[in-house]
Design a protein around this motif. Sequence first.
Motif, PDB file in Angstrom:
ATOM      1  N   VAL A 152       0.863  -1.194   0.000  1.00  8.50           N
ATOM      2  CA  VAL A 152       0.000   0.000   0.000  1.00  8.50           C
ATOM      3  C   VAL A 152       0.893   1.235   0.000  1.00  8.50           C
ATOM      4  O   VAL A 152       1.727   1.404   0.892  1.00  8.50           O
ATOM      5  N   LYS A 153       0.750   2.058  -1.029  1.00  3.78           N
ATOM      6  CA  LYS A 153       1.496   3.327  -1.088  1.00  3.78           C
ATOM      7  C   LYS A 153       0.503   4.449  -0.828  1.00  3.78           C
ATOM      8  O   LYS A 153      -0.555   4.496  -1.456  1.00  3.78           O
ATOM      9  N   VAL A 154       0.860   5.312   0.134  1.00  2.09           N
ATOM     10  CA  VAL A 154      -0.069   6.393   0.479  1.00  2.09           C
ATOM     11  C   VAL A 154       0.546   7.724   0.075  1.00  2.09           C
ATOM     12  O   VAL A 154       1.767   7.846  -0.054  1.00  2.09           O
ATOM     13  N   LEU A 158      -0.812   5.295   7.456  1.00  2.00           N
ATOM     14  CA  LEU A 158      -1.707   4.159   7.544  1.00  2.00           C
ATOM     15  C   LEU A 158      -1.687   3.654   8.986  1.00  2.00           C
ATOM     16  O   LEU A 158      -0.631   3.293   9.511  1.00  2.00           O
ATOM     17  N   ASN A 159      -2.832   3.725   9.669  1.00  2.00           N
ATOM     18  CA  ASN A 159      -2.844   3.329  11.088  1.00  2.00           C
ATOM     19  C   ASN A 159      -3.393   1.933  11.330  1.00  2.00           C
ATOM     20  O   ASN A 159      -2.996   1.247  12.251  1.00  2.00           O
ATOM     21  N   LYS A 160      -4.385   1.549  10.517  1.00  2.00           N
ATOM     22  CA  LYS A 160      -5.041   0.258  10.811  1.00  2.00           C
ATOM     23  C   LYS A 160      -5.600  -0.343   9.539  1.00  2.00           C
ATOM     24  O   LYS A 160      -6.054   0.360   8.647  1.00  2.00           O
ATOM     25  N   ALA A 161      -5.559  -1.656   9.491  1.00  2.00           N
ATOM     26  CA  ALA A 161      -6.202  -2.392   8.397  1.00  2.00           C
ATOM     27  C   ALA A 161      -6.976  -3.545   9.030  1.00  2.00           C
ATOM     28  O   ALA A 161      -6.517  -4.144  10.002  1.00  2.00           O
ATOM     29  N   ASN A 194       5.886   6.427   3.245  1.00  2.00           N
ATOM     30  CA  ASN A 194       4.555   6.344   2.604  1.00  2.00           C
ATOM     31  C   ASN A 194       4.278   4.985   1.980  1.00  2.00           C
ATOM     32  O   ASN A 194       3.525   4.873   1.032  1.00  2.00           O
ATOM     33  N   GLU A 195       4.944   3.932   2.504  1.00  2.00           N
ATOM     34  CA  GLU A 195       4.724   2.605   1.904  1.00  2.00           C
ATOM     35  C   GLU A 195       4.646   1.552   3.002  1.00  2.00           C
ATOM     36  O   GLU A 195       5.460   1.553   3.951  1.00  2.00           O
ATOM     37  N   THR A 206      -4.435   8.572   9.045  1.00  2.00           N
ATOM     38  CA  THR A 206      -4.435   9.960   9.559  1.00  2.00           C
ATOM     39  C   THR A 206      -3.449  10.752   8.704  1.00  2.00           C
ATOM     40  O   THR A 206      -2.518  10.167   8.124  1.00  2.00           O
ATOM     41  N   ASP A 207      -3.701  12.010   8.628  1.00  2.00           N
ATOM     42  CA  ASP A 207      -2.741  12.857   7.907  1.00  2.00           C
ATOM     43  C   ASP A 207      -1.771  13.408   8.947  1.00  2.00           C
ATOM     44  O   ASP A 207      -2.052  14.371   9.632  1.00  2.00           O
ATOM     45  N   ALA A 208      -0.673  12.659   9.104  1.00  2.00           N
ATOM     46  CA  ALA A 208       0.272  13.080  10.177  1.00  2.00           C
ATOM     47  C   ALA A 208       1.460  13.763   9.543  1.00  2.00           C
ATOM     48  O   ALA A 208       1.723  13.586   8.361  1.00  2.00           O
ATOM     49  N   LYS A 209       2.172  14.539  10.390  1.00  5.73           N
ATOM     50  CA  LYS A 209       3.414  15.098   9.831  1.00  5.73           C
ATOM     51  C   LYS A 209       4.432  13.960   9.868  1.00  5.73           C
ATOM     52  O   LYS A 209       4.443  13.122  10.758  1.00  5.73           O
TER      53      LYS A 209
END
Length: 450
Positions: free
Chosen positions: A384-386, A392-395, A413-414, A436-439
Amino acid sequence: SVKLEHGAHRLGKRTDKPMQAWRNYGLGQFIHWGVYAIPGGHWEGQYYPGAAEWIRSWKGMPKDAYDNLYKQFNPKKFNAKAWAKQAGDMGAKYVIITTKHHDGFCLWPSKYTDYTVANSPYKKDIIGQLVEAYDAEGIDVYLYFSIIDWNHPGYRSTLKSEQDRKEYEEFKKFTRNQLVELLTLYPSTKGLWFDGSWDKAWTEQAEFADALGKELREMIPGLIIGSRFRPDDNGNRHFDTNGDLIGDYEQGWERKMPNTIEDTNGNDWDCVMTVPENQWGYHSDWKGHVKTTNELIEMLVKAASLDGNFVLNFGPDGQGNIRSEETRLAAEIGEWMKENNEAVYGCGYLDWEKQDWGYYTVNRETGKKYMTVFNIPVSGALRVKVPGKTKLNKAYLLNDPGASLELEEIHRNEYFIHYKPASATDRPFVIGVETTDAKIEDGHYQKAKT
Ligand SMILES: COc1ccc([C@@H]2N[C@@H](C)[C@@H](O)[C@H]2O)cc1
């Protein structure tokens, strides 16, 4: 861009409620039914290799023999409620029903021609029964209407003479009258799905068709009409001379699908799909590849992942039965949808990089993100690439939201989601993901200088 009198009447996606509902359907059902279901792709022992609803155009079918078939039309097994229930169980949120195909036979008692179900042994209004049954099932009804009408004396594919033009004027009036009649008789109709509008004669009718479209839209607020209906000033359908979509969504995807979001030009669209390679009306002897449940579920999810709707065709036979192959598909798709429709209904394109295991969808209201897995990697690691700021916190498995799946951050981001179904699965499955959109603290990952 050039000035057009009859170009696109609106730019960009419609944002009103009826169109938002349309956008969120996910799955629809097409019904192709008419007198062509009586021969079912055969005539006097000859097999018709074309699409069954086109058999009248076949040299092996005498025209008067076809044109008298309606005198045998008496579908004793027809049960609108049963069809609607089956569609509801499949998970269809809308239905597109052929009111009149190219042969001109009307499944409603039109007062503008004698070539209708009212003059068949069956007599009763088929469209009315279907509209009532599907409405009762909570499935929105759309009416398919063919501009081509081989039965009408004024129909022409091209206008070659003054006589042609004179007769075609009658045909235009007839066409308008039937469409106004349909929306008057069936006011719960949410939209019109036009077909058979490619003839040159029709693509010269920009002014008439534009006015007709306006008249129909005024009759039913929110009425939805796709890009197959009308030509612009220069005879262009689907996209006008300036490249703008004519209509509320693109109707170019017939028995084919876009592969990327770019292919969709950012428009709403539907894909209408046959079970065999190319049979819409009932053909008693399907040849070649018949699509499987998994293939159709993949098309459905792929459509949703690219902001489109998937419409699966059913071709009932001459007695009004839904054939066994379609009944089985409806049941199996329905079984899968019961478990997984959260990843389809109200969902659309998520701008994450497409991966080999399947498709992302995101719910337009909630922002919830889904991965529908069709190809389980031998590694058991789903990549998963974000995008930049996303974490990515949970699946979790959609049908087991309590249990988190093992997540591994492998690169900026991967991630890998480490999951392989315990037992062999013969159906795609859905994973929900939470982000979440984290720094992102820098230094942890360094870009190599190359
Ligand atoms: C000339 O190619 C075609 C192909 C399909 C069609 C019709 N559109 C589908 C939705 C069916 O109604 C088919 O008969 C018409 C012309």
